[in-house]
Write a protein that holds these residues in place. Structure first.
Motif, PDB file in Angstrom:
ATOM      1  N   ARG A 180      38.201  69.209 -55.233  1.00  0.00           N
ATOM      2  CA  ARG A 180      39.059  70.304 -55.686  1.00  0.00           C
ATOM      3  C   ARG A 180      39.354  71.314 -54.580  1.00  0.00           C
ATOM      4  O   ARG A 180      40.476  71.821 -54.483  1.00  0.00           O
ATOM      5  CB  ARG A 180      38.372  71.003 -56.871  1.00  0.00           C
ATOM      6  CG  ARG A 180      39.193  72.117 -57.511  1.00  0.00           C
ATOM      7  CD  ARG A 180      38.453  72.648 -58.717  1.00  0.00           C
ATOM      8  NE  ARG A 180      38.431  71.674 -59.808  1.00  0.00           N
ATOM      9  CZ  ARG A 180      37.452  71.575 -60.707  1.00  0.00           C
ATOM     10  NH1 ARG A 180      36.407  72.382 -60.640  1.00  0.00           N
ATOM     11  NH2 ARG A 180      37.515  70.673 -61.655  1.00  0.00           N
TER      12      ARG A 180
ATOM     13  N   ARG B 165      39.698  65.545 -63.869  1.00  0.00           N
ATOM     14  CA  ARG B 165      40.768  66.533 -63.637  1.00  0.00           C
ATOM     15  C   ARG B 165      40.953  66.805 -62.144  1.00  0.00           C
ATOM     16  O   ARG B 165      42.080  66.961 -61.663  1.00  0.00           O
ATOM     17  CB  ARG B 165      40.451  67.823 -64.408  1.00  0.00           C
ATOM     18  CG  ARG B 165      40.782  67.752 -65.889  1.00  0.00           C
ATOM     19  CD  ARG B 165      40.701  69.124 -66.533  1.00  0.00           C
ATOM     20  NE  ARG B 165      39.326  69.567 -66.685  1.00  0.00           N
ATOM     21  CZ  ARG B 165      38.594  69.400 -67.781  1.00  0.00           C
ATOM     22  NH1 ARG B 165      39.109  68.765 -68.830  1.00  0.00           N
ATOM     23  NH2 ARG B 165      37.357  69.837 -67.848  1.00  0.00           N
TER      24      ARG B 165
ATOM     25  N   SER C  25      44.364  65.990 -60.123  1.00  0.00           N
ATOM     26  CA  SER C  25      45.066  67.092 -59.466  1.00  0.00           C
ATOM     27  C   SER C  25      45.379  66.803 -58.001  1.00  0.00           C
ATOM     28  O   SER C  25      46.249  67.432 -57.403  1.00  0.00           O
ATOM     29  CB  SER C  25      44.234  68.376 -59.538  1.00  0.00           C
ATOM     30  OG  SER C  25      43.067  68.276 -58.746  1.00  0.00           O
TER      31      SER C  25
END
Length: 199
Positions: A157, A194, A198
Motif C-alpha cells: 500500500r 484491497r 489498488s
C-alpha cells in the motif's frame, strides 16, 4: 538503533580486567584468599538474553513512530533513520518470535516513511516476509503470520515502487483464501486483497 543491532556500549562484553598494581606488603592482609576450591566465576549471559534487548529496541522504535516523534521533513532525521532499514530487515531472520514480531511491526512502520533506503531494501524484505509465512505453517490463523501479512499489506500500500513477484502473489492468495470466510482473520485477508487491487 544500537539496541536493535546490539552495538550499545552497555551491551558490550567487559574488557579483560587489568592486573592491580603492586600496593606493597601492607595491603596483603586486606584480601581474603580462598585456598580450598576455585570460586565460580560469574558467566556472561548476554548471548542468551540478547533477544530481549533487541525486542525492546524494536518496540521503542514502533511506539515512537506511532506517537509521531519523527519529523520526516528534517533531513537529519531521515539520515538517522536510513541505517535502521537494514538493521530492522535483519531482524526478519530472527528465530525468536517476539523479535520477529516486533521486527515485522517495525518494518511496517519504516516503510511508511520517505527514507530512500526503503525502496532498495524491498525485494529482500518481501522475499523474507513470504518465507516467514511459509515457515510458520502457511496460514494466517498463526499469530506471527497475521503480523507478517499486515506488514506485507502495508508495504504494497505505501511503497509504490515495491514489486511483488507473480509467484509471491499467487502463494499469498492461496494462503489467505481459506481465511476469507473466517470471522477472526477475514479482516486481515480482505485488507491485503484491497491493497493488491489498488495497485
Amino acid at each position: 538503533h544500537t539496541l536493535i543491532n546490539s552495538s550499545s556500549a552497555f551491551l558490550q562484553k567487559d574488557k579483560e580486567a587489568k592486573p592491580l598494581r603492586d600496593m606493597g606488603p601492607e595491603a596483603a592482609g586486606a584480601f581474603k584468599v580462598e585456598m580450598k576450591r576455585k570460586a565460580e566465576s560469574s558467566g556472561d549471559f548476554y548471548e542468551s538474553n540478547a533477544h530481549k534487548f533487541i525486542g525492546f529496541g524494536l518496540e521503542l522504535f514502533v511506539k515512537a513512530f506511532t506517537a509521531q516523534k519523527f519529523d520526516f521533513a528534517d533531513p537529519t532525521i531521515l539520515s538517522r533513520l536510513s541505517p535502521l532499514v537494514k538493521v530492522i530487515g535483519n531482524t526478519l531472520y530472527a528465530k525468536n518470535d517476539n523479535v520477529l514480531s516486533w521486527g515485522l511491526r517495525a518494518m511496517t512502520a519504516i516503510c511508511k516513511t520517505p527514507v530512500p533506503a526503503v525502496t532498495s531494501a524491498m525485494p529482500v524484505v518481501l522475499e523474507q516476509i513470504i518465507k516467514v509465512i511459509k515457515q510458520h505453517g502457511g496460514t494466517i490463523s498463526v499469530e506471527i503470520n497475521q503480523v507478517a501479512v499486515k506488514s506485507l499489506t502495508n508495504i504494497i500500500r505505501h511503497v509504490k515502487t515495491a514489486e511483488v513477484k507473480e509467484s509471491q502473489l499467487k502463494y499469498v492468495l492461496e494462503v489467505i483464501t481459506p481465511d476469507l470466510e473466517e470471522h477472526d482473520t477475514q479482516g486481515i485477508a480482505f485488507d491485503l486483497l484491497r491493497a493488491i487491487i489498488s495497485r
